[in-house]
Design an enzyme around this catalytic site. Structure first.
Site, PDB file in Angstrom:
ATOM      1  N   HIS A 164      47.978  42.480  34.802  1.00  0.00           N
ATOM      2  CA  HIS A 164      48.878  41.551  34.114  1.00  0.00           C
ATOM      3  C   HIS A 164      50.350  41.852  34.402  1.00  0.00           C
ATOM      4  O   HIS A 164      51.213  41.685  33.541  1.00  0.00           O
ATOM      5  CB  HIS A 164      48.613  41.544  32.601  1.00  0.00           C
ATOM      6  CG  HIS A 164      47.214  41.123  32.254  1.00  0.00           C
ATOM      7  ND1 HIS A 164      46.766  39.830  32.445  1.00  0.00           N
ATOM      8  CD2 HIS A 164      46.167  41.824  31.762  1.00  0.00           C
ATOM      9  CE1 HIS A 164      45.494  39.765  32.086  1.00  0.00           C
ATOM     10  NE2 HIS A 164      45.105  40.955  31.678  1.00  0.00           N
ATOM     11  N   GLN A 224      38.188  44.100  29.307  1.00  0.00           N
ATOM     12  CA  GLN A 224      37.951  45.434  29.863  1.00  0.00           C
ATOM     13  C   GLN A 224      38.447  46.494  28.896  1.00  0.00           C
ATOM     14  O   GLN A 224      39.503  46.351  28.279  1.00  0.00           O
ATOM     15  CB  GLN A 224      38.684  45.541  31.198  1.00  0.00           C
ATOM     16  CG  GLN A 224      38.277  46.714  32.046  1.00  0.00           C
ATOM     17  CD  GLN A 224      38.764  46.560  33.472  1.00  0.00           C
ATOM     18  OE1 GLN A 224      39.124  45.470  33.909  1.00  0.00           O
ATOM     19  NE2 GLN A 224      38.782  47.645  34.218  1.00  0.00           N
ATOM     20  N   GLN A 257      47.075  34.258  34.886  1.00  0.00           N
ATOM     21  CA  GLN A 257      46.762  35.306  33.916  1.00  0.00           C
ATOM     22  C   GLN A 257      46.708  36.689  34.550  1.00  0.00           C
ATOM     23  O   GLN A 257      47.084  37.690  33.939  1.00  0.00           O
ATOM     24  CB  GLN A 257      45.414  34.964  33.246  1.00  0.00           C
ATOM     25  CG  GLN A 257      44.974  35.908  32.165  1.00  0.00           C
ATOM     26  CD  GLN A 257      43.556  36.381  32.405  1.00  0.00           C
ATOM     27  OE1 GLN A 257      43.292  37.161  33.304  1.00  0.00           O
ATOM     28  NE2 GLN A 257      42.636  35.902  31.585  1.00  0.00           N
ATOM     29  N   ARG A 291      36.943  38.548  41.060  1.00  0.00           N
ATOM     30  CA  ARG A 291      38.160  38.999  40.366  1.00  0.00           C
ATOM     31  C   ARG A 291      38.172  40.515  40.234  1.00  0.00           C
ATOM     32  O   ARG A 291      39.173  41.181  40.495  1.00  0.00           O
ATOM     33  CB  ARG A 291      38.230  38.337  38.995  1.00  0.00           C
ATOM     34  CG  ARG A 291      39.408  38.721  38.117  1.00  0.00           C
ATOM     35  CD  ARG A 291      39.228  38.043  36.759  1.00  0.00           C
ATOM     36  NE  ARG A 291      40.398  38.121  35.886  1.00  0.00           N
ATOM     37  CZ  ARG A 291      40.587  39.059  34.959  1.00  0.00           C
ATOM     38  NH1 ARG A 291      39.695  40.043  34.825  1.00  0.00           N
ATOM     39  NH2 ARG A 291      41.664  39.041  34.196  1.00  0.00           N
ATOM     40  N   SER A 315      42.064  38.498  28.142  1.00  0.00           N
ATOM     41  CA  SER A 315      42.052  38.852  29.558  1.00  0.00           C
ATOM     42  C   SER A 315      40.714  38.467  30.187  1.00  0.00           C
ATOM     43  O   SER A 315      40.366  37.291  30.234  1.00  0.00           O
ATOM     44  CB  SER A 315      42.358  40.346  29.717  1.00  0.00           C
ATOM     45  OG  SER A 315      42.546  40.690  31.064  1.00  0.00           O
ATOM     46  N   LEU A 316      39.947  39.434  30.656  1.00  0.00           N
ATOM     47  CA  LEU A 316      38.609  39.155  31.188  1.00  0.00           C
ATOM     48  C   LEU A 316      37.790  38.290  30.231  1.00  0.00           C
ATOM     49  O   LEU A 316      37.028  37.416  30.652  1.00  0.00           O
ATOM     50  CB  LEU A 316      37.881  40.482  31.439  1.00  0.00           C
ATOM     51  CG  LEU A 316      36.357  40.420  31.540  1.00  0.00           C
ATOM     52  CD1 LEU A 316      35.940  39.724  32.815  1.00  0.00           C
ATOM     53  CD2 LEU A 316      35.762  41.812  31.424  1.00  0.00           C
TER      54      LEU A 316
END
Length: 313
Positions: free
Chosen positions: A200, A11, A249, A116, A91-92
Site C-alpha cells: 500500500h 493478510q 489499492q 496478486r 486490503s486482501l
C-alpha cells in the site's frame, strides 16, 4: 432487524489450523477448500490445516489461504441462513467481499489473488522494505512524520485503521527515520509488522501495473448488495471502477476508518467479521463504540454467534 455488514480480513490474520474444523463438519466449507486445491494446483487445504507456519506466512501462500478460509466460512453462514446487507474487506479481504457481493466468482477471485500474491511477494528483495504500525498519534501527525522522514527514504501512510492507529509503509531507511520521529512526537507504540514488503505504498506501483493486465481478463459484475472499498472508503457499484480501485489499492492507503464510519452513518450497526482472526472486530469497536460486533472463523465462534442470534447449530 439490525442491518448486518460482513467484514473480511486480510493478510496477517492467518494461523495454522484455520478452517479445519469447519471443513470437517460442513461439506459446503470442504468444497471451497477442494476447489482451491484444484484451481491452485497444490494442497492449499493441507497448508491451512497443518502448516508449516513459515510457509503459510509467505505472502504468495497467505493471500489465497485467507481468501479461501473466509469464503469457506461464508458458505457455512449462508447454509445457516445468516445474511448480510453490505460488505467490506481490508486490503486482501476486499476480494472476499467481492465474492460475497456477487461481483466475482470464488474461482476467479482466487486466480486474481494468486497472481496478486506472487507479484507482491516478488516486488522487493527481503529486508529492503516493510510496514510499521504507529499507535497513539492522530492521522495528521503521522502524515507529517512521513513527510519529514521521506528525506531519508520513501515512507507513506498505508492503513488508516482506527483512531490513533495508522500503519506506515516504505523503505527500510524511511521507516527507521519515521519510527524515530513518531516516538519523538509521542507515539504510544511503534511496531514493525511481520510482512514481506512495503504494501500500500508507491513502491508497489509496478505490481498494480502488472495486476491491471491480468485482471482485465475477468468478468466483474455489479454488486448485489452495497460494497464499500478501501481506496475511497465509500460505496462503489460500477464494475470498471471496482477493477480500477483494486489496482489502485495495491499502492494506495486503506481508508478503513472512513469506510466503517460511512457504513455507520447509513444505519449499519451490526458487523460480523468472516474469516480467520479478530483484527477487524477490534478495529470496528474502536471506530464505532456503540456497534454490535461478532466474529466467525471456526466452529466455536460459529456456535457462539448463532446462539447470540437465537439460532441453533
Amino acid at each position: 432487524m439490525d442491518k448486518r455488514v460482513f467484514l473480511f480480513p486480510g493478510q496477517g490474520s492467518q494461523y495454522v489450523g484455520m478452517g479445519a474444523d469447519l471443513a470437517r463438519n460442513y461439506p459446503s466449507a470442504r468444497n471451497v477448500f477442494d476447489e482451491a486445491d484444484r484451481v491452485l494446483g497444490f494442497p492449499l487445504s493441507q497448508l491451512c490445516f497443518e502448516g508449516p507456519s513459515g510457509q503459510l506466512s509467505r505472502t504468495k501462500y497467505t493471500q489465497p489461504a485467507v481468501l479461501t478460509t473466509s469464503i469457506a466460512v461464508l458458505e457455512v453462514l449462508k447454509e445457516k441462513g445468516i445474511a448480510c446487507h453490505a460488505v467490506a474487506g481490508h486490503s486482501l479481504g476486499e476480494y472476499s467481499a467481492l465474492v460475497a457481493a456477487g461481483v466475482l466468482s470464488f474461482t476467479d477471485a482466487l486466480k486474481i489473488v494468486q497472481r496478486r500474491a506472487e507479484l507482491m511477494d516478488d516486488a522487493m528483495p527481503p529486508g529492503q522494505g516493510g510496514m510499521v504500525a504507529v499507535l497513539g498519534l492522530d492521522r495528521e501527525k503521522v502524515e507529517e512524520v512521513c513527510r519529514v522522514a521521506s528525506a531519508k527514504g520513501i515512507v507513506q501512510p498505508a492503513n488508516y485503521n482506527a483512531p490513533g492507529q495508522v500503519v506506515i509503509s516504505g523503505t527500510r531507511e524511511g521507516l527507521a527515520e519515521a519510527a524515530g520521529l513518531a516516538r519523538q512526537a509521542g507515539a504510544r507504540r511503534v511496531i514493525p509488522l511481520p510482512v514481506s514488503g512495503p504494501f500500500h505504498s508507491s513502491l508497489m506501483q509496478k505490481v498494480g501495473e502488472a495486476l491491471k493486465e491480468y485482471i482485465k481478463n475477468f468478468n466483474f459484475k455489479e454488486p448485489d448488495i452495497p460494497l464499500v472499498m478501501n481506496v475511497t472508503g465509500d460505496y462503489v457499484s460500477d464494475p470498471e471502477r471496482i477493477q480500477d480501485y483494486l489496482i489502485e489499492q495495491v499502492s494506495s492507503p486503506v481508508c478503513w476508518e472512513q469506510a466503517m464510519n460511512k457504513l455507520s452513518s447509513d444505519g449499519f450497526i451490526h458487523f460480523t467479521e468472516v474469516g480467520p482472526g479478530q483484527v477487524l472486530s477490534g478495529l470496528v469497536k474502536r471506530i464505532i463504540p456503540n456497534c454490535k460486533v461478532s466474529q466467525v472463523g471456526d466452529q466455536a465462534s460459529l456456535e457462539k454467534m448463532l446462539a447470540q442470534d437465537g439460532r441453533t447449530v
